[in-house]
Motif scaffolding. Structure first.
Motif, PDB file in Angstrom:
ATOM      1  N   GLU A  64       0.831  -1.207   0.000  1.00 22.15           N
ATOM      2  CA  GLU A  64       0.000   0.000   0.000  1.00 22.15           C
ATOM      3  C   GLU A  64       0.865   1.257   0.000  1.00 22.15           C
ATOM      4  N   LEU A  65       1.936   1.253   0.785  1.00 24.52           N
ATOM      5  CA  LEU A  65       2.839   2.410   0.821  1.00 24.52           C
ATOM      6  C   LEU A  65       3.515   2.603  -0.532  1.00 24.52           C
ATOM      7  N   ARG A  66       3.890   1.510  -1.209  1.00 27.15           N
ATOM      8  CA  ARG A  66       4.485   1.628  -2.545  1.00 27.15           C
ATOM      9  C   ARG A  66       3.487   2.220  -3.531  1.00 27.15           C
ATOM     10  N   ARG A  67       2.226   1.754  -3.461  1.00 26.63           N
ATOM     11  CA  ARG A  67       1.202   2.295  -4.362  1.00 26.63           C
ATOM     12  C   ARG A  67       0.991   3.780  -4.117  1.00 26.63           C
ATOM     13  N   LYS A  68       0.931   4.177  -2.867  1.00 30.90           N
ATOM     14  CA  LYS A  68       0.736   5.596  -2.558  1.00 30.90           C
ATOM     15  C   LYS A  68       1.930   6.427  -3.001  1.00 30.90           C
ATOM     16  N   ALA A  69       3.126   5.884  -2.848  1.00 31.19           N
ATOM     17  CA  ALA A  69       4.326   6.600  -3.283  1.00 31.19           C
ATOM     18  C   ALA A  69       4.318   6.783  -4.805  1.00 31.19           C
ATOM     19  N   GLN A  70       3.873   5.775  -5.530  1.00 32.17           N
ATOM     20  CA  GLN A  70       3.808   5.898  -6.987  1.00 32.17           C
ATOM     21  C   GLN A  70       2.757   6.913  -7.401  1.00 32.17           C
ATOM     22  N   VAL A  71       1.620   6.948  -6.710  1.00 31.82           N
ATOM     23  CA  VAL A  71       0.576   7.940  -7.022  1.00 31.82           C
ATOM     24  C   VAL A  71       1.109   9.341  -6.739  1.00 31.82           C
ATOM     25  N   ASN A  72       1.773   9.525  -5.602  1.00 30.38           N
ATOM     26  CA  ASN A  72       2.325  10.833  -5.253  1.00 30.38           C
ATOM     27  C   ASN A  72       3.406  11.241  -6.246  1.00 30.38           C
ATOM     28  N   GLU A  73       4.181  10.293  -6.718  1.00 30.00           N
ATOM     29  CA  GLU A  73       5.233  10.577  -7.686  1.00 30.00           C
ATOM     30  C   GLU A  73       4.612  11.015  -9.004  1.00 30.00           C
ATOM     31  N   GLY A  74       3.546  10.347  -9.395  1.00 30.72           N
ATOM     32  CA  GLY A  74       2.837  10.709 -10.629  1.00 30.72           C
ATOM     33  C   GLY A  74       2.208  12.079 -10.519  1.00 30.72           C
ATOM     34  N   ASP A  75       1.664  12.441  -9.361  1.00 30.04           N
ATOM     35  CA  ASP A  75       1.082  13.760  -9.143  1.00 30.04           C
ATOM     36  C   ASP A  75       2.142  14.841  -9.212  1.00 30.04           C
ATOM     37  N   ALA A  76       3.328  14.557  -8.688  1.00 31.23           N
ATOM     38  CA  ALA A  76       4.407  15.536  -8.698  1.00 31.23           C
ATOM     39  C   ALA A  76       4.883  15.798 -10.128  1.00 31.23           C
ATOM     40  N   ARG A  77       4.911  14.784 -10.951  1.00 24.99           N
ATOM     41  CA  ARG A  77       5.333  14.953 -12.351  1.00 24.99           C
ATOM     42  C   ARG A  77       4.311  15.756 -13.136  1.00 24.99           C
TER      43      ARG A  77
END
Length: 66
Positions: free
Chosen positions: A51-64
């Motif tokens: 779950e933490l990996r999924r959230k980190a990927q979503v946050n990374e995508g939002d930052a881009r």
């Protein structure tokens, strides 16, 4: 209670099957009570990491996207 030999000790005067099966069942229950929470804890930690990996990927995508 004293026995003449190992065979007599295992037989326990005819009560051996009941006594030894009770020991085996008790041992299996205790092992189950010890192993089950350990396995559940490992699974929970695995799910939390995923779950933490999924959230980190979503946050990374939002930052881009910004």
């Amino acid at each position: 209670m004293y026995f003449e030999n190992l065979s007599d000790a295992i037989a326990m005067g005819g009560h051996g099957p009941y006594v030894w099966s009770a020991y085996v069942i008790t041992l299996l229950v205790i092992l189950g009570l010890l192993v089950t929470p350990i396995k559940r804890g490992r699974e929970l930690r695995r799910q939390i990491r995923a779950e933490l990996r999924r959230k980190a990927q979503v946050n990374e995508g939002d930052a881009r996207a910004s």
